[in-house]
Design a protein around this motif. Structure first.
Motif, mmCIF file in Angstrom:
data_model
loop_
_atom_site.group_PDB
_atom_site.id
_atom_site.type_symbol
_atom_site.label_atom_id
_atom_site.label_comp_id
_atom_site.label_asym_id
_atom_site.label_seq_id
_atom_site.Cartn_x
_atom_site.Cartn_y
_atom_site.Cartn_z
ATOM 1 N N GLY A 54 -2.818 10.342 7.843
ATOM 2 C CA GLY A 54 -4.074 10.000 8.506
ATOM 3 C C GLY A 54 -5.028 9.193 7.665
ATOM 4 N N GLY A 55 -4.530 8.593 6.569
ATOM 5 C CA GLY A 55 -5.382 7.755 5.744
ATOM 6 C C GLY A 55 -6.291 8.523 4.808
ATOM 7 N N LEU A 56 -6.120 9.829 4.727
ATOM 8 C CA LEU A 56 -6.999 10.641 3.893
ATOM 9 C C LEU A 56 -6.629 10.502 2.412
ATOM 10 N N LEU A 57 -5.381 10.755 2.085
ATOM 11 C CA LEU A 57 -4.923 10.677 0.706
ATOM 12 C C LEU A 57 -4.332 9.309 0.370
ATOM 13 N N ILE A 58 -3.665 8.708 1.338
ATOM 14 C CA ILE A 58 -3.029 7.399 1.152
ATOM 15 C C ILE A 58 -3.735 6.391 2.055
ATOM 16 N N PRO A 59 -4.236 5.286 1.526
ATOM 17 C CA PRO A 59 -4.970 4.311 2.347
ATOM 18 C C PRO A 59 -4.160 3.821 3.536
ATOM 19 N N ALA A 60 -4.869 3.558 4.623
ATOM 20 C CA ALA A 60 -4.197 3.055 5.825
ATOM 21 C C ALA A 60 -3.512 1.729 5.570
ATOM 22 N N THR A 61 -4.040 0.933 4.620
ATOM 23 C CA THR A 61 -3.449 -0.374 4.320
ATOM 24 C C THR A 61 -2.072 -0.247 3.689
ATOM 25 N N SER A 62 -1.706 0.943 3.230
ATOM 26 C CA SER A 62 -0.379 1.158 2.652
ATOM 27 C C SER A 62 0.648 1.520 3.717
ATOM 28 N N MET A 63 0.206 1.650 4.964
ATOM 29 C CA MET A 63 1.097 2.053 6.047
ATOM 30 C C MET A 63 1.572 0.829 6.824
ATOM 31 N N PRO A 64 2.584 0.980 7.703
ATOM 32 C CA PRO A 64 3.056 -0.155 8.503
ATOM 33 C C PRO A 64 1.918 -0.814 9.277
ATOM 34 N N ALA A 65 1.980 -2.125 9.399
ATOM 35 C CA ALA A 65 0.885 -2.892 10.016
ATOM 36 C C ALA A 65 0.585 -2.424 11.435
ATOM 37 N N ALA A 66 1.606 -2.013 12.180
ATOM 38 C CA ALA A 66 1.394 -1.590 13.567
ATOM 39 C C ALA A 66 0.564 -0.319 13.655
ATOM 40 N N LEU A 67 0.627 0.521 12.626
ATOM 41 C CA LEU A 67 -0.095 1.796 12.647
ATOM 42 C C LEU A 67 -1.505 1.697 12.072
ATOM 43 N N GLN A 68 -1.773 0.673 11.319
ATOM 44 C CA GLN A 68 -3.045 0.589 10.604
ATOM 45 C C GLN A 68 -4.277 0.667 11.508
ATOM 46 N N PRO A 69 -4.340 -0.067 12.632
ATOM 47 C CA PRO A 69 -5.541 0.036 13.478
ATOM 48 C C PRO A 69 -5.775 1.444 14.021
ATOM 49 N N VAL A 70 -4.683 2.139 14.358
ATOM 50 C CA VAL A 70 -4.806 3.502 14.883
ATOM 51 C C VAL A 70 -5.308 4.446 13.798
#
Length: 255
Positions: A191-207
């Motif tokens: 959920g972007g709490l411990l690991i930044p959302a920018t480190s996740m797949p591009a499709a999931l980042q906006p969510v």
């Protein structure tokens, strides 16, 4: 009975004193509970140590501890304000504690403010323990972002407390227990709490970036790594706080 209730209210301590006493009681109850203590202190400590010894945060900050500590402090907020407070409130509601307290001179508003104070008190303990451990491990937060980080933690506590109360006040205690624990795991891991959302797949980042967990984690990292104010994340937290607060006020059931 009515005369006795009026007399009891007349002899009651001032409202601020009642709120402070309730907040102290709630905080002590949370800290004495073994399960709550594991959730509030032990698991965040394990997360802090784990993130330092794996490479998932490489490139986020000069040192892994500098990237890990802000996210773990945000995790502390979710642990106490959302999961811990949600579970405690759910079972208090089940056993009639909330209904009883709402009819005392403390009142419903006093009970809510008391719970908020308890969350802040436990969060302060977490900051001392987790922050102290991070400093011993070499964490050097940006001085310019310390005040901003403190404000973000309070805002995050408001958002997650509102969400916890919304769940605790609308579903059965067993469901509250399951939902809050599952949400804790999912938001901590993805959920972007411990690991930044920018480190996740591009499709999931906006969510992910629309979640309060990601907003708090990203804002804390920006403040404590670079001393920056992340306006978009701050706005997301404000929106979640307002919407969850309104929903909890509207649908919370005391019985």
């Amino acid at each position: 009975m009515a005369e006795r209730l009026v007399q009891a209210r007349g002899n009651a301590a001032p409202q601020l004193t009642r709120i402070l006493r309730q907040g102290r009681y709630e905080a002590e109850a949370m800290l004495r509970n073994g399960e709550q203590l594991v959730l509030a202190v032990v698991l965040p400590l394990l997360a802090l140590f784990g993130l330092v010894f794996v490479d998932v945060l490489d490139g986020v900050a000069p040192q892994r501890i500098d990237a890990a500590a802000p996210g773990v402090l945000a995790l502390c907020v979710m642990s106490t304000a959302f999961t811990g407070q949600g579970i405690a409130t759910g079972f208090d509601r089940r056993y009639g504690v909330l209904r009883f307290l709402s009819t005392t001179p403390l009142g419903r508003a006093g009970l809510v403010f008391g719970k908020a104070l308890a969350v802040l008190a436990v969060l302060l303990v977490q900051l001392v323990v987790i922050g102290g451990a991070a400093l011993l491990m070499g964490w050097r937060p940006a001085p310019a972002g310390l005040a901003l980080a403190a404000a973000l933690l309070v805002l995050g506590a408001a958002a997650f407390t509102s969400l916890g109360l919304l769940i605790a006040g609308t579903v059965r205690p067993e469901a509250t227990l399951a939902i809050t624990n599952l949400a804790w795991v999912l938001l901590a891991a993805g959920g972007g709490l411990l690991i930044p959302a920018t480190s996740m797949p591009a499709a999931l980042q906006p969510v992910v970036q629309a979640l309060p967990s990601s907003a708090l984690g990203d804002a804390m990292r920006a403040a404590l790594i670079d001393g920056r104010f992340l306006g978009g994340a701050f706005l997301v937290l404000v929106v979640w706080t307002v919407l969850a607060g309104i929903a909890a006020t509207r649908w919370f059931k005391w019985n």
